[in-house]
Design an enzyme around this catalytic site. Structure first.
Site, short mmCIF file in Angstrom:
data_model
loop_
_atom_site.label_atom_id
_atom_site.label_comp_id
_atom_site.label_asym_id
_atom_site.label_seq_id
_atom_site.Cartn_x
_atom_site.Cartn_y
_atom_site.Cartn_z
N ASP A 157 -31.00 -37.45 29.86
CA ASP A 157 -30.91 -36.57 30.61
C ASP A 157 -31.97 -35.68 29.49
O ASP A 157 -32.02 -35.68 28.54
CB ASP A 157 -29.10 -35.52 30.71
CG ASP A 157 -28.29 -36.25 29.24
OD1 ASP A 157 -29.28 -36.80 28.44
OD2 ASP A 157 -27.10 -36.52 29.57
N ASN A 159 -14.27 -35.12 30.06
CA ASN A 159 -14.15 -35.03 31.27
C ASN A 159 -14.81 -36.88 31.94
O ASN A 159 -14.17 -36.32 33.22
CB ASN A 159 -14.64 -33.91 32.29
CG ASN A 159 -16.25 -33.55 32.17
OD1 ASN A 159 -16.66 -35.54 31.38
ND2 ASN A 159 -16.78 -33.84 32.65
N HIS A 209 -17.69 -37.98 31.99
CA HIS A 209 -18.64 -38.11 31.93
C HIS A 209 -19.51 -39.11 31.71
O HIS A 209 -19.60 -39.24 30.74
CB HIS A 209 -19.81 -36.45 32.09
CG HIS A 209 -19.96 -35.93 31.33
ND1 HIS A 209 -20.48 -34.70 30.96
CD2 HIS A 209 -20.29 -36.70 30.05
CE1 HIS A 209 -21.29 -34.49 29.76
NE2 HIS A 209 -20.61 -35.59 29.14
N GLU A 269 -21.82 -35.21 36.24
CA GLU A 269 -20.29 -35.24 36.49
C GLU A 269 -19.35 -35.52 37.49
O GLU A 269 -19.64 -36.05 38.08
CB GLU A 269 -20.40 -33.83 36.66
CG GLU A 269 -21.43 -33.05 35.15
CD GLU A 269 -20.95 -32.87 34.23
OE1 GLU A 269 -19.89 -33.52 33.83
OE2 GLU A 269 -21.27 -31.42 33.34
P1 PGA Z 1 -21.25 -36.89 22.54
O1 PGA Z 1 -21.08 -36.40 23.58
O2 PGA Z 1 -21.28 -37.72 21.84
O3 PGA Z 1 -21.61 -35.28 21.98
O4 PGA Z 1 -19.21 -36.15 22.30
C1 PGA Z 1 -21.13 -37.43 24.99
C2 PGA Z 1 -21.08 -37.30 25.80
O5 PGA Z 1 -20.63 -36.01 26.96
O6 PGA Z 1 -21.62 -38.00 26.48
#
Ligand code: PGA
Length: 261
Positions: free
Chosen positions: A67, A136, A138, A143
């Site tokens: 992304d 959450n 995702h 999302e």
């Molecule tokens: P993080 O993010 O590695 O910064 O915890 C993981 C994500 O949101 O996929």
């Protein structure tokens, strides 16, 4: 599912990196799906060290990131192109033209999504897709919601996601509201998915994603359906899984990823 739990994050980083090293030794022209965020930083450091030790080469690899934020140019310190250059690409021997990240500043975002899908298709199947996990549920910026997308698309970031990612920006207001993300179809088409999660703050969502109902309200729960899912957790992220493991032998932990390729 192969589940590996590590006593500390360093062991986790090393194991995840070695999984990629092993793949590249067997398939030097592998297609990698790559992730950003806090989780992969240590993995990329371990990969950089492996390249420096000449254990592995990325010269024939093609990479596709999950992304990119809409509106952030490649030289913005919070853009994912910048992140990948800083944490991995500039330290290894991957040719820049073989690294792919959606262009969040494209004038026509829909066309950019289509272009990215065409590139993915032309590259063939992703051999290994590295994934982190959002609080959450995702994956990428897919999302939670009533429906999920299969293809690359523009996603509206969940308020919880913007809050979690505010640490990479000067002010919370600067966190973009949209991103281009690979869809679930592209993620799922990967031969192997390597899900890496660290920290006690992720214990609940790990438990929900791996043992809860499969639902679009927790996109990572769909990973339960993938035929070659490797999960690597540190003790913190595994806290709730481990309880379940000892009680009813849920997904027996394995020690290695041997035999994956
Ligand atoms: P993080 O993010 O590695 O910064 O915890 C993981 C994500 O949101 O996929």
């Amino acid at each position: 599912m192969k589940l590996n739990i590590f006593a500390n994050p360093n062991l986790l980083h090393e194991a995840a990196a070695q999984t990629i090293v092993r793949l590249l030794r067997q398939k030097p022209d592998a297609v990698l799906g790559l992730a950003t965020g806090g989780t992969p930083v240590g993995i990329y450091e371990a990969l950089t060290a492996a390249v420096r030790r000449r254990e592995v080469s990325f010269a024939r690899v093609a990479s596709f990131n999950l992304d990119e934020y809409v509106g952030l140019p490649p030289d913005h310190p919070a853009s994912y192109r910048y992140y990948m250059d800083q944490h991995l690409f500039r330290h290894i021997d991957i040719p820049p033209e073989r690294t792919h990240i959606p262009d969040g500043c494209a004038a026509d975002l829909e066309r950019e999504c289509e272009r990215y899908d065409r590139l993915l298709q032309a590259a063939g199947r992703i051999d290994l897709m590295l994934l982190g996990l959002g609080h959450n549920g995702h994956i990428g910026f897919n999302e939670p919601g009533r429906a999920l997308h299969s293809k690359t698309h523009v996603a509206i970031l969940h308020p919880q996601t913007r809050e979690a990612n505010a640490r990479f920006f000067r002010t919370p207001e600067e966190v973009p509201t949209r991103a281009i993300t690979m869809g679930l179809g592209s993620i799922f088409s990967a031969r192997t998915i390597l899900l890496v999660v660290k920290g006690n703050d992720k214990a609940d969502i790990v438990h929900r994603a791996l043992t809860g109902p499969i639902t679009t309200e927790c996109p990572a729960s769909l990973l339960q359906l993938h035929p070659r899912l490797v999960v690597m957790l540190d003790e913190g992220a595994a806290a709730r899984i481990k309880c379940q493991t000892t009680q009813n032998a849920f997904h027996e932990p394995v020690d290695s990823t041997n035999g994956l390729w």
